[in-house]
Scaffold this active site. Sequence first.
Site, PDB file in Angstrom:
ATOM      1  N   CYS A 451       9.254  -3.557   8.372  1.00 40.86           N
ATOM      2  CA  CYS A 451       7.912  -3.363   8.928  1.00 40.86           C
ATOM      3  C   CYS A 451       7.494  -4.685   9.541  1.00 40.86           C
ATOM      4  CB  CYS A 451       6.944  -2.874   7.859  1.00 40.86           C
ATOM      5  SG  CYS A 451       6.666  -4.030   6.504  1.00 40.86           S
ATOM      6  N   ILE A 452       6.219  -5.007   9.519  1.00 41.70           N
ATOM      7  CA  ILE A 452       5.726  -6.174  10.218  1.00 41.70           C
ATOM      8  C   ILE A 452       6.046  -7.484   9.517  1.00 41.70           C
ATOM      9  CG2 ILE A 452       3.448  -6.284   9.128  1.00 41.70           C
ATOM     10  CD1 ILE A 452       2.300  -6.772  11.946  1.00 41.70           C
TER      11      ILE A 452
END
Length: 509
Positions: A451-452
């Site tokens: 993810c981020i």
Amino acid sequence: MNKNKILSILSNLGRSLMMPIAALSAAGIFLGLSSALKRPEIIELLPFLGNEYVFYAVSMIGSVSGVVFTLIPALFAISIALGLAKTDKETAAFAGFVGYYTFLVSASILVKSGFIAVDNLRVASILGVETIDMGAVAGILTGLIVASLHNKYHNIKFPDAIAFYGGKRFVTIVVIVVMALVGQIMPFVWGPVSNAINLLGELITSAGQFGVFIFGFLERLLIPTGLHHILNSVFRTTSIGGVLDGVEGALNIFLQNIGQVDMSVLAPYTRFLAQGKFPFMIFGLPAAGLAIYQTTPEDKKSRVKALLIAAVAASFVSGITEPIEFAFMFIAPPLFLFHSIMGGLSFMLVSMAGVVIGNTGGGLIDLVIWGVMQPGSNWFRVILIGIPFAFIYYYTFKWYFTKKGIVIESTDEELEYIDSPEVNEISSDTKSLNIVKGLGGFDNIVSVDNCISRLRVDINDSSLVDESLLKSTGAMGIIKQSDKHVHVVYGPAIESVAIGVKKIIKENN
């Protein structure tokens, strides 16, 4: 289904939702700039913006950016199918869009048939189809169904005569059939479900500022699990976050109405967006970083300094807080609870102060674009709240670290080289190889995604994970979600880390 499996599924769902949310955030920056540069006050200050060609270019950028927000359900359907698929992800993503469009057309046929009363349903034109408008929920539902069908049928085999329709091709076939049925069912059940969702949104709204506090508190408290992405997505894209003129979700409402209505109209919705993060992201956590550095023994300050500067910069500039949060989350849990409470207070106080700043970030970039450049945002009140936050964080962290004698060990030490000749022949990327080894080796890794800020890894046996080796590669935290799922936090550098690890795994297969 056991608790660990449910948590793993929810974690993967949260990760999948981050892909479209990241796209919305990026598009939002351009939309915000366009909105600001078209303001009469800005044009008066910068007359060249009034030039017809410049104005045309700015308007074009805004219009193109705004289109992204009309595609949220489709983006959710694609990204969830992609994220939850175990293998052949590209096939799942394709099936995600096919499934969503099939659903729209099927529901449209029923709506137009006259067999069902549509008075209590919202009907709209979506991707050129006049159908029931379920908003982001339709995309989420489609993504979940498609991912389940894909994982079950993507390897199915048929007799030779019809073998062509087996495997990946059968996924699309079964998705069309199932989603056509779902399209026939949902118009009957969506009314009560929609009313229940709206009621929940009304309950949260009726809780006033206390509801905002609870949202902010949970938004921080769920960080270790990754489930905060789900909480944010629900408020940003569904009616739980509010409804205005038929538009659902706090983020949707803000970005589709910015520059069109008075800023005060948007205040009830922006309280669930970026504005609540500024006091602790720009002021609080950087002050905590300073306190941590000052309490570090002299012989370790040089290495800890490099870690903290990178972590603080990520929080201050772009609103990525995990690097600094994971620096103290596990060695000082009471401080993370304190931080979560301050997160709730941050959201509540900014809302009470009448600040109107949207988008999803929380760092300096969002403050400038959505605050400073937007007349009527009351952005300066963020600073008045943020300064006390800085002092509170600084003295609380300094007191706790001093009292407990806690020291953060730097993770940027020399990498521990793998001495296996067989492994070294695969690639010269020692860091990626060490990450693989830290995850228990190639045979222990089922799949890798990100993810981020973190690697999200499905594994066979979590007991084989070597946390010390992972930390030597720059990992800021390791979270064992279950016996089969692990998160490894790397912060803003995650994209390059994930690419390297996936490359090494691919080369080894």
